[in-house]
Design a protein around this motif. Sequence first.
Motif, PDB file in Angstrom:
ATOM      1  N   LEU A 146       0.632  -1.757   0.446  1.00 31.33           N
ATOM      2  CA  LEU A 146       0.052  -0.187   0.140  1.00 31.33           C
ATOM      3  C   LEU A 146       0.742   1.717  -0.059  1.00 31.33           C
ATOM      4  N   VAL A 147       2.053   1.427   1.061  1.00 27.96           N
ATOM      5  CA  VAL A 147       2.825   2.266   0.758  1.00 27.96           C
ATOM      6  C   VAL A 147       3.393   2.941  -0.042  1.00 27.96           C
ATOM      7  N   GLY A 148       3.545   1.286  -1.334  1.00 22.33           N
ATOM      8  CA  GLY A 148       4.818   1.364  -2.799  1.00 22.33           C
ATOM      9  C   GLY A 148       3.786   1.586  -3.920  1.00 22.33           C
ATOM     10  N   ALA A 149       2.056   1.153  -3.092  1.00 21.68           N
ATOM     11  CA  ALA A 149       1.109   2.092  -4.088  1.00 21.68           C
ATOM     12  C   ALA A 149       0.732   3.739  -4.150  1.00 21.68           C
ATOM     13  N   ALA A 150       1.300   3.564  -3.031  1.00 22.34           N
ATOM     14  CA  ALA A 150       1.253   5.657  -2.565  1.00 22.34           C
ATOM     15  C   ALA A 150       2.395   6.590  -3.145  1.00 22.34           C
ATOM     16  N   TYR A 151       3.290   5.747  -3.542  1.00 20.39           N
ATOM     17  CA  TYR A 151       5.118   6.026  -3.727  1.00 20.39           C
ATOM     18  C   TYR A 151       4.594   6.012  -5.289  1.00 20.39           C
ATOM     19  N   PHE A 152       4.431   4.929  -5.990  1.00 23.21           N
ATOM     20  CA  PHE A 152       4.474   5.239  -7.822  1.00 23.21           C
ATOM     21  C   PHE A 152       2.861   5.902  -7.976  1.00 23.21           C
ATOM     22  N   ALA A 153       2.367   6.700  -7.858  1.00 28.20           N
ATOM     23  CA  ALA A 153       1.056   7.077  -7.907  1.00 28.20           C
ATOM     24  C   ALA A 153       2.269   8.833  -8.043  1.00 28.20           C
ATOM     25  N   ARG A 154       2.590   9.076  -7.217  1.00 29.03           N
ATOM     26  CA  ARG A 154       3.661  10.220  -7.096  1.00 29.03           C
ATOM     27  C   ARG A 154       4.667   9.810  -7.953  1.00 29.03           C
ATOM     28  N   ALA A 155       5.646   8.589  -7.985  1.00 31.40           N
ATOM     29  CA  ALA A 155       7.151   8.360  -8.345  1.00 31.40           C
ATOM     30  C   ALA A 155       6.554   9.509 -10.054  1.00 31.40           C
ATOM     31  N   VAL A 156       5.728   8.440 -10.587  1.00 34.14           N
ATOM     32  CA  VAL A 156       5.310   8.873 -11.969  1.00 34.14           C
ATOM     33  C   VAL A 156       5.694  10.477 -12.457  1.00 34.14           C
ATOM     34  N   HIS A 157       5.528  10.923 -11.023  1.00 37.10           N
ATOM     35  CA  HIS A 157       5.040  12.834 -11.744  1.00 37.10           C
ATOM     36  C   HIS A 157       6.597  13.537 -11.043  1.00 37.10           C
ATOM     37  N   ASP A 158       7.675  12.154 -10.736  1.00 36.74           N
ATOM     38  CA  ASP A 158       8.231  12.833  -9.952  1.00 36.74           C
ATOM     39  C   ASP A 158      10.075  12.540  -9.681  1.00 36.74           C
ATOM     40  N   GLU A 159      10.850  13.526 -10.532  1.00 39.68           N
ATOM     41  CA  GLU A 159      12.489  12.620 -11.313  1.00 39.68           C
ATOM     42  C   GLU A 159      13.133  11.824 -10.148  1.00 39.68           C
ATOM     43  N   ARG A 160      12.795  12.010  -9.015  1.00 35.30           N
ATOM     44  CA  ARG A 160      13.961  12.178  -7.350  1.00 35.30           C
ATOM     45  C   ARG A 160      13.730  10.401  -7.005  1.00 35.30           C
ATOM     46  N   LEU A 161      11.560  11.027  -6.827  1.00 30.95           N
ATOM     47  CA  LEU A 161      11.443   9.511  -6.376  1.00 30.95           C
ATOM     48  C   LEU A 161      11.440   8.457  -7.583  1.00 30.95           C
ATOM     49  N   GLN A 162      11.479   8.868  -8.587  1.00 31.32           N
ATOM     50  CA  GLN A 162      11.794   7.482  -9.912  1.00 31.32           C
ATOM     51  C   GLN A 162      13.293   7.203  -9.888  1.00 31.32           C
ATOM     52  N   ALA A 163      14.591   7.782  -9.029  1.00 29.00           N
ATOM     53  CA  ALA A 163      15.298   7.861  -9.609  1.00 29.00           C
ATOM     54  C   ALA A 163      15.640   6.690  -8.628  1.00 29.00           C
ATOM     55  N   GLU A 164      14.509   6.434  -7.037  1.00 32.60           N
ATOM     56  CA  GLU A 164      14.737   5.069  -6.327  1.00 32.60           C
ATOM     57  C   GLU A 164      14.446   4.174  -6.863  1.00 32.60           C
ATOM     58  N   ALA A 165      13.964   3.523  -8.046  1.00 35.31           N
ATOM     59  CA  ALA A 165      13.002   2.898  -8.695  1.00 35.31           C
ATOM     60  C   ALA A 165      13.612   2.285  -9.668  1.00 35.31           C
ATOM     61  N   ARG A 166      14.322   3.456 -10.525  1.00 33.13           N
ATOM     62  CA  ARG A 166      15.677   2.722 -11.625  1.00 33.13           C
ATOM     63  C   ARG A 166      16.958   2.500 -10.990  1.00 33.13           C
ATOM     64  N   GLU A 167      16.854   2.796  -9.355  1.00 33.75           N
ATOM     65  CA  GLU A 167      18.559   2.093  -8.703  1.00 33.75           C
ATOM     66  C   GLU A 167      18.041   0.679  -8.354  1.00 33.75           C
ATOM     67  N   GLY A 168      17.208   1.126  -7.781  1.00 35.48           N
ATOM     68  CA  GLY A 168      16.624  -0.832  -7.086  1.00 35.48           C
ATOM     69  C   GLY A 168      16.041  -1.767  -8.042  1.00 35.48           C
ATOM     70  N   ILE A 169      15.150  -1.496  -8.978  1.00 34.13           N
ATOM     71  CA  ILE A 169      14.691  -2.344  -9.881  1.00 34.13           C
ATOM     72  C   ILE A 169      15.832  -3.498 -10.407  1.00 34.13           C
ATOM     73  N   PRO A 170      16.503  -3.104 -11.400  1.00 33.14           N
ATOM     74  CA  PRO A 170      17.844  -3.426 -12.313  1.00 33.14           C
ATOM     75  C   PRO A 170      18.428  -3.956 -10.866  1.00 33.14           C
ATOM     76  N   GLY A 171      18.943  -3.546 -10.306  1.00 32.54           N
ATOM     77  CA  GLY A 171      19.985  -4.243  -8.492  1.00 32.54           C
ATOM     78  C   GLY A 171      18.920  -5.643  -8.456  1.00 32.54           C
ATOM     79  N   LEU A 172      17.812  -5.601  -8.509  1.00 31.98           N
ATOM     80  CA  LEU A 172      17.118  -6.726  -7.826  1.00 31.98           C
ATOM     81  C   LEU A 172      17.025  -8.076  -9.216  1.00 31.98           C
ATOM     82  N   ALA A 173      17.118  -7.156 -10.841  1.00 29.85           N
ATOM     83  CA  ALA A 173      16.907  -7.915 -11.964  1.00 29.85           C
ATOM     84  C   ALA A 173      18.288  -8.804 -11.683  1.00 29.85           C
ATOM     85  N   ALA A 174      19.200  -8.173 -11.809  1.00 27.49           N
ATOM     86  CA  ALA A 174      20.569  -8.551 -11.968  1.00 27.49           C
ATOM     87  C   ALA A 174      20.886  -9.764 -10.861  1.00 27.49           C
TER      88      ALA A 174
END
Lengths: 212, 212
Positions: free
Chosen positions: A116-144
């Motif tokens: 639920l926190v993730g859902a709220a985060y996502f809704a804001r991150a699509v409009h916020d470069e800084r919040l997006q950066a977190e996903a851009r760092e974390g997800i490729p690491g998880l994929a690796a």
Amino acid sequence: MPKKVDHEARRQEIADALWRIAVARGLDGVSLRDVAAEADISLGRLQHYFRTKDEMLLFAMRSVSARADERIRERIEAVAGAVAEGVLAVPPPRIVLREVLAGMLPLDERSTVGALVGAAYFARAVHDERLQAEAREGIPGLAAFLGDLLSRVHEEGGLRAEYADADPKDEAMRLISLVDGLSTYILLGVHSGETALGLLDGQLERMWTDGR
Amino acid sequence: MPKKVDHEARRQEIADALWRIAVARGLDGVSLRDVAAEADISLGRLQHYFRTKDEMLLFAMRSVSARADERIRERIEAVAGAVAEGVLAVPPPRIVLREVLAGMLPLDERSTVGALVGAAYFARAVHDERLQAEAREGIPGLAAFLGDLLSRVHEEGGLRAEYADADPKDEAMRLISLVDGLSTYILLGVHSGETALGLLDGQLERMWTDGR
């Protein structure tokens, strides 16, 4: 360093208050003042720790991730213990992979709070470069990380040919996306956690040469 | 019935204003007053059409779905035209399936607008029974439609054994979830639309007996 510990503890208390609001009614339109009230501190004091809602949300999201890591580590350790005791004979990498993915699904209260926190985060991150950066760092690491596990399953001859042909990171990204979508539909009440887990397991089973 | 047409047209104009805000900055904290200002009408007039933000969001989301349906229909018609003209020889059901799924990804401006409205909708729907009901109605219908397409591919001998063994609706739900997650990571800037489409196609290709 008692001061630093206090500081972190207070930040976590505030993040917990934010979580409670996220779970109860979502974060849409929630102000710093609302969170201060929930945390039972003054707005000024809250702003000493978080100047903006996004800063607070970033901390809350990292805290969610850290707790998810902890939860997944517990799941893996439980499985590893069973293997060591001879209860389980299945090779570990595929189990670790499964536990990480299953641990991302909102199956219990703790993981639902995170989602639920993730859902709220996502809704804001699509409009916020800084919040997006977190996903851009974390997800490729998880994929690796998951890609490495798939490579290990493959080295042991456990991965079916059509899955072994794909780039392991691509395959991992597909699994992460699948779990992400499955989670969305749990939160929306389209299917139960149990159904979603069954759908995930169905996909994993067909990846393994022995089909389980 | 000019009056009814006007009414619908005005509701669509208001939904368009909501969309513009959703795309520009998200809907977090956006009030009916903000939308009225964007639509260049008075708050009272807006409330004549939508009493609450959720009511407006529900209409905007249905409007997004209708436009997505239209977009997907266009994609399918383009493909069907190519088949009729003998340009394409591949059997239609798998192509229809692929176009529906690809049409759900935010690959251009129109579909990105839809996905951003969807993200805002999702963040509220997790806390709103009425908004959730919309997802609970729509998604199983979509899964049944895609499941039928999979069954048709299977009847033509086009589906690999390990995919033919699964319940077609379950398989469809996995594909919908995959696309949902792939979309999320496009919106978060984790991967490009092109990469996401490649990951979807990679999954679809391994489902078909001839691997394409």
